[in-house]
Design an enzyme around this catalytic site. Structure first.
Site, mmCIF file in Angstrom:
data_model
loop_
_atom_site.group_PDB
_atom_site.id
_atom_site.type_symbol
_atom_site.label_atom_id
_atom_site.label_comp_id
_atom_site.label_asym_id
_atom_site.label_seq_id
_atom_site.Cartn_x
_atom_site.Cartn_y
_atom_site.Cartn_z
ATOM 1 N N LYS A 85 0.715 -1.189 0.082
ATOM 2 C CA LYS A 85 -0.131 -0.039 0.084
ATOM 3 C C LYS A 85 0.780 1.230 -0.005
ATOM 4 O O LYS A 85 0.503 2.311 -0.114
ATOM 5 C CB LYS A 85 -0.899 0.082 1.117
ATOM 6 C CG LYS A 85 -1.512 -1.370 1.558
ATOM 7 C CD LYS A 85 -2.565 -1.650 0.065
ATOM 8 C CE LYS A 85 -2.891 -3.035 0.533
ATOM 9 N NZ LYS A 85 -2.028 -4.139 0.321
ATOM 10 N N GLU B 75 -7.153 -8.732 3.385
ATOM 11 C CA GLU B 75 -6.825 -9.742 2.330
ATOM 12 C C GLU B 75 -7.436 -10.959 2.865
ATOM 13 O O GLU B 75 -7.062 -11.431 4.202
ATOM 14 C CB GLU B 75 -5.572 -9.788 1.887
ATOM 15 C CG GLU B 75 -4.800 -8.461 1.484
ATOM 16 C CD GLU B 75 -3.250 -8.546 1.027
ATOM 17 O OE1 GLU B 75 -2.928 -7.539 0.419
ATOM 18 O OE2 GLU B 75 -2.818 -9.343 1.912
ATOM 19 N N SER C 291 -4.391 -11.120 -1.436
ATOM 20 C CA SER C 291 -3.164 -10.623 -1.669
ATOM 21 C C SER C 291 -2.755 -10.939 -3.017
ATOM 22 O O SER C 291 -3.118 -11.698 -3.522
ATOM 23 C CB SER C 291 -2.291 -11.604 -0.589
ATOM 24 O OG SER C 291 -0.873 -11.664 -1.170
#
Length: 550
Positions: free
Chosen positions: A123, A442, A468
């Site tokens: 991120k 995730e 993921s």
């Protein structure tokens, strides 16, 4: 040259400002030079970022050599892997927006003239994109590079294998001693996880967008090549400042389309959909899910890299890295876009060669005719859903099965590891979306468990959460509307048939639409799971996944 930093240091009224800067050791000559922010996301608890201090030092050497004054500042950098499978994962996607905000604040408060941004992980790289677009001052990125692959008895391993090994251990396929050995050898040092997960997908896209120097995307964390690139990036930022070459001149609509095209060829993470949508928002460029699917249909998947292929990122680097991939698909790209080299993408690709056709295939004979990601719609996902089709077995591209409904990730994982899931079923995990989670976790612990339990080619998974970049198998996420907002996924019941048809881009709950509408009228949203703090603010204000969770 008039500088942004002049506002801080010029004139009698700025005597106190200059005095504070002199306390840092600045001289009169320094006040005539550009102030360059070195935005570091170094952290001692993130393997992808633990080496960034050394790269920042190299970048600062380059800045000084080119006539600038570097100021290193820091922001957070969370590790998805360490946060995986527990409450910590709810903080990971929200951190992207917070990192972008923090960069905006520190750069604008100090009136830096330009900036060098260092990041590696999932991120954090897109947060830097967003900040660069928002601030629109000359900027260059240095991505930290992949980790070397682990080695287990002569075999190259990447991190998801450790999670898949849990199921193999429970099934008796490996011994406790082998399990322990895998854990100890799978992450041999610094860098982002050694497959085409989100971290390496976004690092490659940074180079493709034109925001890092050629070769940066796959240069490994432990390679001195990365240090050289960092120093060269420090020197280059002064040239960008002199030319006033800003991110808005680099990250154009054409550059975004290049990034989507290349991601489809690479087999990039599904998370790139969220992050490119968020970047487009910062750039005020219209972008929708349809664009991703349109580009995927005409872009072949050519990179034989895990989790969609056989090799690790080290093999991609040795095969020529991002330039070699782009040279294979150059006919699909806008080659006249500008990059941080000051040259066009086409000029940067001069001399690029594919050194290993077993790793990077050609467009004529690709791994698959379509790109890595597909966008699905249907009665279960009227606003769209995302699947990494390059990591789905051909036999599971079309699948119909009864729903097994779970209200969170943990209960689904325990069911998988407890042998409670039957072949043919479709696992539904809901209330894990941006608002409902909150934070859109995730589901890697579940998907890895499915692989470890031998169910990856017989069980599908759908969720309003996400996955993921290392996920493989028939796993569909980003379902819009999410359960918290009354999407059809909130209305599914155990045993009801769900049909997945990736070639036709369909995801349907096979019950009458009238029944779905009847249930919706009696449904009411549960209270948010958080009552204070950053996650409460996030849950109240975050947009849906098809808008990039902005």
């Amino acid at each position: 040259m008039e500088k942004r930093s002049d506002l801080v240091i010029k004139g009698d009224a700025r005597a106190a400002n200059r005095a504070l800067l002199r306390a840092l050791g600045l001289t009169d000559r320094d006040f005539e030079k550009p102030f360059i922010g070195v935005i570091n996301t170094w952290s001692e608890i993130n393997p992808g970022h633990v080496h960034l201090r050394a790269l920042a030092e190299a970048a600062k050497q380059g800045i000084r050599a080119a006539g600038g004054v570097p100021f290193e500042v820091n922001t957070i950098g969370l590790c998805d892997g360490i946060a995986q499978g527990h409450e910590g994962m709810k903080r990971i996607l929200p951190s992207r927006n917070l990192i972008a905000d923090s960069i905006e604040l520190v750069v604008d408060a100090n009136r830096f003239d330009a900036m060098v941004l260092l990041a590696s992980c999932d991120k954090i790289v897109p947060a830097c994109w967003m900040a660069a677009a928002r601030l629109d001052i000359p900027a260059i990125m240095i991505t930290g590079g992949p980790m070397m692959p682990g080695r287990f008895r002569g075999e190259e391993l990447v991190l998801p294998y450790a999670r898949e090994a849990v199921g193999r251990l429970r099934r008796g396929e490996i011994t406790p001693e082998e399990f322990d050995e895998i854990e100890r050898c799978i992450c041999p040092g610094p860098g982002s996880c050694a497959m085409m997960g989100t971290a390496n997908s976004t690092s490659c896209l940074t180079e493709i967008l034109g925001m890092s120097l050629p070769g940066c995307g796959t240069a490994h964390a432990v390679d001195s090549k990365k240090v050289r690139i960092a120093r060269e990036s420090g020197e280059q930022i002064l040239r960008l400042l002199a030319a006033d070459l800003r991110p808005s001149k680099i990250m154009t609509t054409a550059a975004l389309n290049n990034a989507i095209t290349a991601s489809m060829a690479l087999g990039g993470s599904t998370n790139i959909v969220l992050h490119l949508l968020a970047l487009a928002n910062e750039l005020n460029i219209p972008l929708s899910l349809e664009t991703f699917d349109e580009i995927s249909r005409r872009t072949p998947f050519i990179c034989n890299i895990r989790p969609s292929g056989e090799y690790t990122l080290l093999s991609l680097e040795e095969a020529g890295g991002v330039p070699a991939v782009l040279s294979e698909i150059r006919d699909l790209l806008h080659l006249n876009v500008l990059t941080v080299t000051g040259k066009t993408l086409g000029e940067n690709l001069a001399g690029a060669k594919n050194r290993n056709p077993d790793v990077i295939f050609s467009m004529i004979k690709p791994l698959r005719r379509e790109g890595g990601i597909a966008i699905l719609r249907g009665s279960l996902a009227p606003g769209g859903a995302v699947v990494k089709q390059s990591a789905v077995s051909e036999k599971m591209m079309v699948h119909t099965g009864p729903a097994r409904v779970f209200e969170n990730e943990e209960s689904a994982r325990e069911a998988v590891l407890g042998n409670q899931i039957k072949p043919g079923e479709v696992i539904v995990i809901r209330y894990e979306g941006p608002k409902g989670g909150p934070g859109m976790r995730e589901m890697l612990s579940v998907t890895a468990s499915l692989v470890g339990m031998g169910l990856a080619e017989s069980v599908s998974l759908v969720t309003d959460g996400r996955f993921s970049g290392s996920t493989r198998g028939p796993c569909i996420g980003h379902i819009v509307p999410e359960a918290q907002e009354g999407g059809p996924i909130a209305l599914v019941r155990d045993g009801e048939p769900i049909q997945i048809d990736i070639p036709r881009r369909r995801l349907d709950l096979l019950i009458p639409l009238e029944e779905i509408e009847r249930r919706r009228k009696t449904w009411s949203p549960p209270p948010l799971k958080v009552s204070r703090g950053y996650l409460k603010t996030y849950a109240e204000r975050v947009s849906s996944a098809d808008k990039g969770c902005i």
